[in-house]
Design a protein around this motif. Structure first.
Motif, PDB file in Angstrom:
ATOM      1  N   ASP A  20       0.829  -1.194   0.000  1.00 50.68           N
ATOM      2  CA  ASP A  20       0.000   0.000   0.000  1.00 50.68           C
ATOM      3  C   ASP A  20       0.871   1.254   0.000  1.00 50.68           C
ATOM      4  OD1 ASP A  20      -2.072  -1.779   0.140  1.00 50.68           O
ATOM      5  OD2 ASP A  20      -2.805  -1.121   2.086  1.00 50.68           O
ATOM      6  N   PHE A  21       0.435   2.255  -0.755  1.00 49.27           N
ATOM      7  CA  PHE A  21       1.111   3.542  -0.845  1.00 49.27           C
ATOM      8  C   PHE A  21       0.067   4.649  -0.779  1.00 49.27           C
ATOM      9  CE2 PHE A  21       3.885   0.613  -3.107  1.00 49.27           C
ATOM     10  CZ  PHE A  21       5.152   0.990  -2.696  1.00 49.27           C
ATOM     11  N   THR A  22       0.497   5.852  -0.419  1.00 45.98           N
ATOM     12  CA  THR A  22      -0.377   7.023  -0.417  1.00 45.98           C
ATOM     13  C   THR A  22       0.245   8.101  -1.295  1.00 45.98           C
ATOM     14  OG1 THR A  22      -1.140   6.517   1.817  1.00 45.98           O
ATOM     15  CG2 THR A  22      -1.522   8.747   1.023  1.00 45.98           C
ATOM     16  N   PHE A  23      -0.576   8.672  -2.178  1.00 51.53           N
ATOM     17  CA  PHE A  23      -0.108   9.686  -3.118  1.00 51.53           C
ATOM     18  C   PHE A  23      -1.050  10.877  -3.127  1.00 51.53           C
ATOM     19  CE2 PHE A  23       1.524   5.652  -4.754  1.00 51.53           C
ATOM     20  CZ  PHE A  23       2.865   5.966  -4.905  1.00 51.53           C
ATOM     21  N   ASP A  27      -0.257  13.575  -8.394  1.00 51.28           N
ATOM     22  CA  ASP A  27       0.818  12.683  -8.813  1.00 51.28           C
ATOM     23  C   ASP A  27       0.429  11.943 -10.093  1.00 51.28           C
ATOM     24  OD1 ASP A  27       2.592  13.303  -6.752  1.00 51.28           O
ATOM     25  OD2 ASP A  27       1.814  11.738  -5.437  1.00 51.28           O
ATOM     26  N   SER A  28       1.386  11.853 -11.004  1.00 51.78           N
ATOM     27  CA  SER A  28       1.158  11.162 -12.277  1.00 51.78           C
ATOM     28  C   SER A  28       1.651   9.725 -12.179  1.00 51.78           C
ATOM     29  CB  SER A  28       1.914  11.883 -13.399  1.00 51.78           C
ATOM     30  OG  SER A  28       3.318  11.704 -13.218  1.00 51.78           O
ATOM     31  N   LYS A  34       8.352   6.372 -10.080  1.00 57.44           N
ATOM     32  CA  LYS A  34       9.618   6.833  -9.495  1.00 57.44           C
ATOM     33  C   LYS A  34       9.602   6.651  -7.984  1.00 57.44           C
ATOM     34  CE  LYS A  34      12.904  10.648  -9.311  1.00 57.44           C
ATOM     35  NZ  LYS A  34      13.710   9.837  -8.442  1.00 57.44           N
ATOM     36  N   HIS A  35       8.489   7.001  -7.337  1.00 63.20           N
ATOM     37  CA  HIS A  35       8.400   6.851  -5.877  1.00 63.20           C
ATOM     38  C   HIS A  35       8.548   5.383  -5.468  1.00 63.20           C
ATOM     39  CE1 HIS A  35       7.142   7.584  -1.739  1.00 63.20           C
ATOM     40  NE2 HIS A  35       6.402   6.494  -1.872  1.00 63.20           N
TER      41      HIS A  35
END
Length: 114
Positions: A20-23, A27-28, A34-35
């Protein structure tokens, strides 16, 4: 002015591993790749790629091109959205009618499953 809510993504690799990630909605797909590359999760070592430029996101069966911002996808707020993350050198060209280009070419981007 409405505050922008963070976008919660659960990325799934071909191997089935998830993270899981938060953006930000700004953000594209390129920013996300990249992240993820710069913050490669523990447990994904076997799937590590050589460059963020070959990481691609798939949402609802379609590749997201690099300049597509999360906000443009109108994702449900306060919910986690699932996307697939794959390594692929090139993307199919977007087509106005959503169909794959069926013209014969000298190279193939698909495989045959028997």
């Amino acid at each position: 002015m409405e505050t922008q809510r963070p976008v919660h993504l659960r990325l799934i690799l071909v191997s089935g591993k998830t993270q899981d990630f938060t953006f930000s909605p700004n953000d594209s797909a390129t920013d996300i790749a990249k992240h993820v590359f710069d913050n490669w999760p523990e447990g994904w070592e076997e799937e590590r790629v050589s460059s963020p430029s070959i990481l691609r996101l798939i949402f609802q069966g379609r590749f997201l091109h690099g300049n597509v911002a999360l906000g443009a996808l109108k994702l449900p707020p306060s919910r986690t959205t699932v996307m697939h993350l794959v390594a692929r050198e090139t993307l199919p060209e977007p087509n106005s009618n959503g169909q794959r280009n069926r013209e014969k070419t000298t190279e193939s981007n698909c495989c045959l499953l028997l």
